[in-house]
Design a protein around this motif. Structure first.
Motif, PDB file in Angstrom:
ATOM      1  N   UNK B 223      -0.509-103.778  49.657  1.00  0.00           N
ATOM      2  CA  UNK B 223       0.328-104.890  50.099  1.00  0.00           C
ATOM      3  C   UNK B 223      -0.171-106.227  49.575  1.00  0.00           C
ATOM      4  N   UNK B 224      -1.484-106.442  49.646  1.00  0.00           N
ATOM      5  CA  UNK B 224      -2.048-107.697  49.127  1.00  0.00           C
ATOM      6  C   UNK B 224      -1.771-107.829  47.635  1.00  0.00           C
ATOM      7  N   UNK B 225      -2.009-106.747  46.907  1.00  0.00           N
ATOM      8  CA  UNK B 225      -1.791-106.806  45.458  1.00  0.00           C
ATOM      9  C   UNK B 225      -0.316-107.069  45.164  1.00  0.00           C
ATOM     10  N   UNK B 226       0.555-106.372  45.905  1.00  0.00           N
ATOM     11  CA  UNK B 226       1.990-106.580  45.716  1.00  0.00           C
ATOM     12  C   UNK B 226       2.396-108.014  46.041  1.00  0.00           C
ATOM     13  N   UNK B 269      -4.399-119.220  33.945  1.00  0.00           N
ATOM     14  CA  UNK B 269      -4.008-119.045  35.348  1.00  0.00           C
ATOM     15  C   UNK B 269      -3.683-117.582  35.630  1.00  0.00           C
ATOM     16  N   UNK B 270      -3.081-116.885  34.651  1.00  0.00           N
ATOM     17  CA  UNK B 270      -2.728-115.484  34.887  1.00  0.00           C
ATOM     18  C   UNK B 270      -3.983-114.615  34.989  1.00  0.00           C
ATOM     19  N   UNK B 271      -5.043-115.030  34.288  1.00  0.00           N
ATOM     20  CA  UNK B 271      -6.297-114.281  34.440  1.00  0.00           C
ATOM     21  C   UNK B 271      -6.971-114.596  35.763  1.00  0.00           C
ATOM     22  N   UNK B 272      -6.700-115.794  36.288  1.00  0.00           N
ATOM     23  CA  UNK B 272      -7.193-116.097  37.636  1.00  0.00           C
ATOM     24  C   UNK B 272      -6.521-115.161  38.640  1.00  0.00           C
ATOM     25  N   UNK B 273      -5.215-114.942  38.447  1.00  0.00           N
ATOM     26  CA  UNK B 273      -4.489-114.025  39.325  1.00  0.00           C
ATOM     27  C   UNK B 273      -5.086-112.615  39.226  1.00  0.00           C
ATOM     28  N   UNK B 274      -5.381-112.213  38.000  1.00  0.00           N
ATOM     29  CA  UNK B 274      -5.973-110.885  37.804  1.00  0.00           C
ATOM     30  C   UNK B 274      -7.332-110.790  38.495  1.00  0.00           C
ATOM     31  N   UNK B 275      -8.095-111.880  38.417  1.00  0.00           N
ATOM     32  CA  UNK B 275      -9.413-111.889  39.064  1.00  0.00           C
ATOM     33  C   UNK B 275      -9.280-111.674  40.566  1.00  0.00           C
ATOM     34  N   UNK B 277      -6.891-110.067  42.077  1.00  0.00           N
ATOM     35  CA  UNK B 277      -6.552-108.652  42.277  1.00  0.00           C
ATOM     36  C   UNK B 277      -7.807-107.790  42.152  1.00  0.00           C
ATOM     37  N   UNK B 278      -8.629-108.093  41.146  1.00  0.00           N
ATOM     38  CA  UNK B 278      -9.866-107.331  40.964  1.00  0.00           C
ATOM     39  C   UNK B 278     -10.772-107.461  42.189  1.00  0.00           C
ATOM     40  N   UNK B 279     -10.869-108.698  42.728  1.00  0.00           N
ATOM     41  CA  UNK B 279     -11.703-108.914  43.907  1.00  0.00           C
ATOM     42  C   UNK B 279     -11.224-108.045  45.067  1.00  0.00           C
ATOM     43  N   UNK B 280      -9.900-107.991  45.236  1.00  0.00           N
ATOM     44  CA  UNK B 280      -9.355-107.167  46.324  1.00  0.00           C
ATOM     45  C   UNK B 280      -9.724-105.707  46.100  1.00  0.00           C
ATOM     46  N   UNK B 281      -9.647-105.264  44.836  1.00  0.00           N
ATOM     47  CA  UNK B 281      -9.966-103.871  44.559  1.00  0.00           C
ATOM     48  C   UNK B 281     -11.444-103.576  44.791  1.00  0.00           C
ATOM     49  N   UNK B 282     -12.290-104.535  44.449  1.00  0.00           N
ATOM     50  CA  UNK B 282     -13.722-104.332  44.685  1.00  0.00           C
ATOM     51  C   UNK B 282     -13.992-104.274  46.176  1.00  0.00           C
ATOM     52  N   UNK B 284     -11.912-103.352  48.398  1.00  0.00           N
ATOM     53  CA  UNK B 284     -11.369-102.063  48.810  1.00  0.00           C
ATOM     54  C   UNK B 284     -12.410-100.969  48.598  1.00  0.00           C
ATOM     55  N   UNK B 285     -13.020-101.010  47.433  1.00  0.00           N
ATOM     56  CA  UNK B 285     -13.986 -99.991  47.056  1.00  0.00           C
ATOM     57  C   UNK B 285     -15.216-100.049  47.957  1.00  0.00           C
ATOM     58  N   UNK B 286     -15.666-101.307  48.232  1.00  0.00           N
ATOM     59  CA  UNK B 286     -16.847-101.463  49.084  1.00  0.00           C
ATOM     60  C   UNK B 286     -16.536-101.181  50.544  1.00  0.00           C
ATOM     61  N   UNK B 287     -15.332-101.599  50.953  1.00  0.00           N
ATOM     62  CA  UNK B 287     -15.037-101.571  52.373  1.00  0.00           C
ATOM     63  C   UNK B 287     -14.518-100.240  52.868  1.00  0.00           C
ATOM     64  N   UNK B 288     -14.025 -99.425  51.980  1.00  0.00           N
ATOM     65  CA  UNK B 288     -13.389 -98.176  52.376  1.00  0.00           C
ATOM     66  C   UNK B 288     -14.214 -97.411  53.406  1.00  0.00           C
ATOM     67  N   UNK B 289     -15.502 -97.335  53.145  1.00  0.00           N
ATOM     68  CA  UNK B 289     -16.345 -96.530  54.031  1.00  0.00           C
ATOM     69  C   UNK B 289     -16.622 -97.243  55.339  1.00  0.00           C
ATOM     70  N   UNK B 290     -16.748 -98.587  55.282  1.00  0.00           N
ATOM     71  CA  UNK B 290     -17.135 -99.311  56.483  1.00  0.00           C
ATOM     72  C   UNK B 290     -15.984 -99.530  57.442  1.00  0.00           C
TER      73      UNK B 290
END
Lengths: 290, 294
Positions: B223-226, B269-275, B277-282, B284-290
């Motif tokens: 949802x955040x990425x969307x 600016x579009x790479x800022x947007x990508x960054x 998204x990447x932060x959210x994915x990271x 996600x990856x870190x938080x999944x377990x916690x």
């Protein structure tokens, strides 16, 4: 029967009855909320048949005093007709979707059922590319299409539309679930990969291909961003751009706006009514695995 | 029986993937790489001069650009539509999964807005949100709210207006995904909890919600990425206005690139947007377990 058993049975019967009542109460409540969700659409349809003076009458008059068809008529015939936008949308969506299904199925077969050097690395790269947001691609695509001479041309939507990573991903998933014994038997009978793909795997994968085709069609039909950026001439407009243009030209014709909006969503409603099982399944899969 | 591929069959694999790989390279990979290069140039489509390499200038310009900072703020506010939509969706999915008749019809009703054309949806909501006579504000006045917000027409409320439209459109998607997850929850667990004397809300709180927490997490992340990539509904309702009050990052990029033709800067600016998204994915990856209680 001893009294204990009797009371138990009574309890069960009562519980059953209350469950049945509960079911109907929940159903009615859920129907009411569902209708509330769809109120904007009902309002749209109702307004498209109203006279201009009735648009904002409150409390909302859901059934217009007189059904006026002229707003809908203007959408379909006459100089402001949407028929042309329809034609463009159908053309772009059909060609893009057909191409995307075919090319994705080919690639999915390659990734799922053949082995070649670098296959898994390549597929991993595919998944990474899928993460690139469209916002990054607009500027370079704009420059590239200018350079190729397909800016302000339907090809600017059709060509990229034929290549989807998601399609490869979704179809590959299904191809991998088909038992390998099937292709091995065909190999022994002397069939090559092309024949196995075309005569065995594709027919087996029809549900997956249909799911992707329907999803991809609806995305192409609703695509607004690409059309907005890559199309300039009014003759080339698709439905979303036609709708947007309508509001610029008839700022306060609210009834006309709603008639146009109804026309714009009609094909998707029809598609949805007939294929909702595929659409819902496909969307669920795309989220869980994507 | 093990099947052995000969060399010819290995080449066949390449031929199957070749057309798609070619297209993806041409329309995704190369443009992305080119955009990365453009980020470090002053390329403007207006002057049509060849791009000059300017190093990190675009990035330091982003750091100082108030308009960019405001777009980040609007994007951040817009992100709240995601938990809001999920909170509405869970009870709907829960009730749909419980004892209900006409399940398929109901599911379709909730799902329909999700597949609708963004521009058509935008049109309808623009009229519903009409500040003076629109049905939403008339209803609010009837309910005793004397001065309802002007929604899309005012700089202070417009971002919430488009947020409501987005949240509404996403309900169908969230409900479908929740339904799929709820069907996996064994009914024995609910019954056991019921027999142990738990109230229905205790069962939801301590059994159902923890069991679907991976789904909640998935819906938050997707949802955040969307929401960050979301463009059509905002562009069609407000075009980023009034003022710049709904110019979220994706609209900011679009305006910079195709209204001011400042394409090097838009790429940055579009790479800022990508960054983001990447932060959210990271996360996600870190938080999944916690964060997922299972």
């Amino acid at each position: 029967m001893d009294p204990h058993t009797v009371s138990r049975i009574k309890h069960l019967v009562r519980r059953r009855a209350s469950l049945a009542i509960g079911t109907w109460v929940t159903t009615v409540v859920m129907l009411a909320i569902g209708l509330l969700m769809l109120l904007p659409f009902f309002w749209m349809i109702s307004t498209s048949f109203k006279s201009p003076g009735e648009v904002f009458v409150f409390p909302i008059q859901w059934i217009p005093e007189t059904f006026r068809l002229d707003h809908h008529q203007a959408v379909w015939v006459g100089e402001q007709s949407f028929v042309h936008y329809y034609y463009n949308s159908v053309k772009i969506s059909v060609i893009s979707t057909a191409g995307a299904v075919f090319l994705s199925a080919l690639a999915a077969y390659g990734f799922a059922r053949t082995s070649f050097l670098g296959r898994d690395i390549m597929f991993f790269l595919y998944l990474s590319i899928m993460m690139i947001p469209p916002q990054i691609l607009f500027v370079p695509k704009f420059m590239m299409f200018n350079w190729l001479g397909i800016y302000n041309n339907h090809l600017a939507l059709i060509l990229p539309g034929m290549f989807t990573i998601f399609g490869v991903f979704l179809i590959r998933q299904f191809f991998m679930s088909i038992p390998h014994e099937i292709s091995e038997a065909a190999f022994i009978d002397g069939a090559g990969h092309v024949r196995i793909f075309w005569q065995i795997i594709v027919p087996l994968a029809k549900p997956a291909l249909a799911t992707f085709a329907i999803l991809d069609f609806s995305w192409n039909w609703n695509d607004y961003e690409n059309a907005l950026i890559f199309l300039i001439d009014k003759q080339l407009y698709t439905i979303p751009l036609g709708l947007q243009n309508y509001i610029l030209e008839h700022n306060i014709n609210y009834n006309g706006m709603m008639a146009a909006a109804s026309a714009g969503i009609l094909p998707i409603i029809i598609l949805f009514l007939f294929t909702q099982r595929y659409i819902i399944q496909g969307v669920a899969q795309s989220a869980v695995k994507g | 029986m093990k099947f052995r591929f000969n060399t010819r069959q290995k080449l066949v694999g390449y031929m199957f993937v070749a057309p798609n790989v070619l297209g993806v390279t041409l329309f995704f990979l190369l443009p992305a790489l080119y955009s990365f290069y453009l980020m470090f140039t002053d390329y403007s489509f207006l002057t049509k001069q060849s791009a000059n390499f300017i190093g990190l200038e675009n990035i330091s310009r982003l750091m100082e650009d108030e308009a960019f900072h405001r777009s980040l703020k609007y994007t951040f506010i817009f992100l709240f539509t995601v938990p809001a939509s999920i909170m509405v969706s869970f009870p709907i999915a829960f009730l749909l999964n419980a004892h209900v008749r006409m399940k398929k019809l109901l599911r379709s009703m909730y799902f329909l807005p999700y597949v609708m054309n963004g521009v058509a949806v935008a049109f309808v909501w623009m009229l519903l949100f009409e500040p003076n006579n629109g049905p939403i504000n008339e209803t609010l006045r009837m309910l005793g709210i004397a001065n309802p917000p002007s929604w899309l027409a005012s700089t202070t409320s417009s971002i919430y207006g488009v947020g409501i439209i987005h949240a509404w459109a996403m309900i169908g998607f969230n409900v479908i995904i929740y339904l799929a997850a709820l069907q996996e929850v064994p009914s024995e667990l609910m019954e056991a909890s019921h027999i142990d004397g738990a109230k229905w809300w205790q069962t939801i709180r301590h059994v159902t919600l923890p069991l679907v927490s991976p789904t909640t997490f998935l819906l938050l992340v997707t949802g955040f990425i969307g929401a960050i990539k979301s463009f059509g509904i905002i562009q069609a309702t407000t075009g980023g206005g009034p003022g710049d009050s709904t110019t979220v990052l994706s609209i900011f990029i679009y305006k910079t690139a195709f209204r001011y033709y400042d394409m090097g800067y838009a790429s940055a600016a579009s790479w800022a947007l990508f960054t983001i998204i990447l932060l959210i994915m990271v996360m996600n990856w870190l938080g999944q377990k916690r964060w997922v209680h299972y």
